[in-house]
Design an enzyme around this catalytic site. Structure first.
Site, PDB file in Angstrom:
ATOM      1  N   ASP A  22       0.780  -1.253   0.000  1.00  0.00           N
ATOM      2  CA  ASP A  22       0.000   0.000   0.000  1.00  0.00           C
ATOM      3  C   ASP A  22       0.808   1.297   0.000  1.00  0.00           C
ATOM      4  O   ASP A  22       1.754   1.436   0.780  1.00  0.00           O
ATOM      5  CB  ASP A  22      -0.862   0.085   1.270  1.00  0.00           C
ATOM      6  N   GLN A  38       4.161   0.678   2.200  1.00  0.00           N
ATOM      7  CA  GLN A  38       4.461  -0.539   2.952  1.00  0.00           C
ATOM      8  C   GLN A  38       5.638  -1.232   2.268  1.00  0.00           C
ATOM      9  O   GLN A  38       5.608  -1.449   1.050  1.00  0.00           O
ATOM     10  CB  GLN A  38       3.234  -1.459   2.949  1.00  0.00           C
ATOM     11  N   PHE A  81       2.290  -0.859  10.024  1.00  0.00           N
ATOM     12  CA  PHE A  81       1.300  -1.057   8.964  1.00  0.00           C
ATOM     13  C   PHE A  81       0.826   0.289   8.399  1.00  0.00           C
ATOM     14  O   PHE A  81       1.258   1.341   8.831  1.00  0.00           O
ATOM     15  CB  PHE A  81       0.112  -1.861   9.530  1.00  0.00           C
ATOM     16  N   ASP A 146      -5.008   0.940   9.754  1.00  0.00           N
ATOM     17  CA  ASP A 146      -4.944   1.828   8.592  1.00  0.00           C
ATOM     18  C   ASP A 146      -5.621   3.184   8.826  1.00  0.00           C
ATOM     19  O   ASP A 146      -6.561   3.564   8.098  1.00  0.00           O
ATOM     20  CB  ASP A 146      -5.541   1.133   7.344  1.00  0.00           C
ATOM     21  N   TRP A 277      -3.148  -8.836  -3.662  1.00  0.00           N
ATOM     22  CA  TRP A 277      -2.845  -9.946  -2.753  1.00  0.00           C
ATOM     23  C   TRP A 277      -3.144 -11.274  -3.446  1.00  0.00           C
ATOM     24  O   TRP A 277      -3.966 -11.327  -4.362  1.00  0.00           O
ATOM     25  CB  TRP A 277      -3.697  -9.842  -1.476  1.00  0.00           C
TER      26      TRP A 277
HETATM   27  C1  FRU Z   1      -3.694  -3.713   2.891  1.00  0.00           C
HETATM   28  C2  FRU Z   1      -3.009  -4.143   4.179  1.00  0.00           C
HETATM   29  C3  FRU Z   1      -3.368  -3.191   5.289  1.00  0.00           C
HETATM   30  C4  FRU Z   1      -2.231  -3.351   6.244  1.00  0.00           C
HETATM   31  C5  FRU Z   1      -1.066  -3.548   5.297  1.00  0.00           C
HETATM   32  C6  FRU Z   1      -0.007  -4.467   5.824  1.00  0.00           C
HETATM   33  O1  FRU Z   1      -3.068  -4.112   1.740  1.00  0.00           O
HETATM   34  O2  FRU Z   1      -3.359  -5.482   4.477  1.00  0.00           O
HETATM   35  O3  FRU Z   1      -4.629  -3.423   5.885  1.00  0.00           O
HETATM   36  O4  FRU Z   1      -2.039  -2.229   7.047  1.00  0.00           O
HETATM   37  O5  FRU Z   1      -1.605  -4.072   4.108  1.00  0.00           O
HETATM   38  O6  FRU Z   1       1.101  -4.463   4.988  1.00  0.00           O
END
Ligand code: FRU
Length: 453
Positions: A22, A38, A81, A146, A277
């Site tokens: 993200d 991320q 996160f 988040d 994902w």
């Molecule tokens: C979304 C997510 C978020 C989380 C992050 C972890 O893609 O699953 O909810 O904060 O990625 O990397």
């Protein structure tokens, strides 16, 4: 583990090495655009999450800054996160989720943390500001993440994705005067989402939209073929009740690979994760996994969310007004304008054996990456997904503008504000472009992307 990146896209952000997902903390601060993301620098798989960091003057050329957040403190022992950024008091503040794994499952804790920076490069953590005790009864402390923060009427407001114990996704609204002390306001919708969990909620007060992602979203009339999907909801938060007043909803992108789109603080400009994902990522062998989409200007038109790509273009390389279109390029921005369009087929990144197709088929655009190159497979089992197909409604406008942003490992297609975005992994030299068009009048143009040396 040391990872070396041996290839990368020309103008899409990836990690300096390793894995990214993200976009986080998008903000224009001290004269530069900042994007965090991320990031796991030590492998091309998801791992303990860091916040990678890039900056840009023009939203097209990005350069790396040092990793902004590294996990390992008590508040974020196993990961930093996703979250957001806000400028306040002459400083840059990040709100993010601290991930504390404990023994896994229900013992996981996700808490909202704060970090600050004066120079926008080095961050000082302040620890937890929205912890388990601020989660109302009945919500699961292991799925609470988040935070998206913004200013309204002299207060800070923040939405956080959550889940009811034994339930599905929710979005919770919090309020604060100082970013440190928060109070719970309400559950934005007051009911479960269709997907099992909501992730990465985003709210843009001025433009009037809410975005969020859902995990394991059931398919609805063939438009949620991605098991993990991103929605837009047009509407506004009613601050007196703490509820979202919704006018309309739809999906953010019709392609295979957009997740977790976020807007820049105080700007109607979004970036998404250009990946998904539960898929294999063929670029792992080049030392990177995951990219960010190009920034997209966002506006609401006729009750729906519209997007236009922002790419700094350089020279126009080719223009064609009649006859068949044949061109060669692996990167760039293609614009096709057509009056009274009857039919259109576009073949990109072709070497004869490999190609990526877009066809106008009656009322819809049909994208096909089944012959693009390296195989990408996911958990989706419906026939379109298995056959590399995604569909997007056609505007049926009498004047059509189709824009295709093409980089080494992706195509982003836009028509009348809708977008269809997908990764592709073709051979490097697959550069053929063939277009056949039937229209009263049309114009093809391909421009280079203006890249700094
Ligand atoms: C979304 C997510 C978020 C989380 C992050 C972890 O893609 O699953 O909810 O904060 O990625 O990397």
């Amino acid at each position: 583990m040391a990872i070396t990146k041996i290839k990368e896209p020309a103008f899409h952000v990836t990690g300096e090495t390793g894995w990214i997902n993200d976009p986080n903390g998008l903000i224009y601060y001290n004269g530069k655009y900042h994007a965090f993301f991320q990031h796991y620098p030590h492998d091309t798989k998801w791992g303990p999450m860091h916040w990678g960091h890039v900056i840009s003057d023009d939203l097209t050329n990005w350069s790396y800054l040092p990793v902004a957040l590294t996990p390992g403190d008590d508040c974020d022992k196993n990961g930093c996160f996703s979250g957001s950024a806000i400028a306040y008091d002459g400083k840059l503040w990040l709100m993010y989720t601290g991930f504390i794994e404990n023994q896994g499952g229900d013992s996981i804790r996700q808490v909202q943390c704060l970090a600050e920076s004066e120079d926008g490069i080095t961050f000082r953590k302040h620890g937890i500001v929205i912890g388990e005790e601020l989660l109302p009864d009945g919500y699961a402390p292991c799925d609470f993440r988040d935070p998206k923060v913004w200013h309204h009427d002299g207060c800070f407001w923040c939405i956080v994705a959550a889940r009811k114990i034994e339930g599905r996704g929710r979005i919770l609204l919090y309020k604060s005067k100082d970013l440190f002390n928060w109070e719970f306001v309400n559950d934005l919708f007051g009911k479960d989402s269709a997907g099992t969990m909501i992730e990465c909620p985003d709210y843009n007060e001025e433009a009037g939209y809410l975005l969020y992602c859902e995990q394991f979203q059931p398919s609805e009339n063939g438009i949620h073929l991605n098991v993990h999907t991103c929605r837009w909801c047009i509407g506004k938060i009613d601050y007196s009740s703490g509820r979202f007043v919704e006018e309309n909803r739809g999906i953010v992108d019709y392609g295979f690979d957009v997740y977790a789109p976020q807007s820049f603080a105080d700007e109607s400009l979004i970036i998404g994760w250009l990946n998904m994902w539960d898929r294999n990522v063929p670029s792992e062998k080049y030392g990177f996994a995951g990219m960010l989409t190009v920034p997209r200007k966002v506006y609401v038109k006729d009750g729906r969310l519209c997007q236009e790509p922002i790419v700094k273009c350089g020279e126009v390389q080719k223009q064609i007004d009649c006859g068949s279109i044949e061109d060669k390029a692996t990167r760039g921005v293609i614009t096709l304008n057509a009056t009274n369009l009857e039919s259109l087929t576009i073949r990109l990144r072709s070497d004869g054996t490999h190609y990526t197709d877009l066809t106008l088929n009656g009322g819809e655009w049909v994208f096909n990456r089944s012959k693009s190159g390296e195989k990408i497979s996911g958990v989706e089992k419906d026939s379109d997904s298995v056959n590399g197909i995604r569909r997007m409604p056609f505007s049926e406008n009498s004047e059509v503008t189709l824009t295709i942003v093409m980089d080494d490992f992706s195509v982003e297609i836009f028509e009348d504000g809708r977008s269809l975005t997908s990764t592709i992994y073709p051979p490097e030299d697959a550069d053929g472009i063939e277009i056949s068009v039937k229209a009263a009048k049309w114009h093809y143009e391909r421009a280079d992307v203006s890249l700094k040396a």
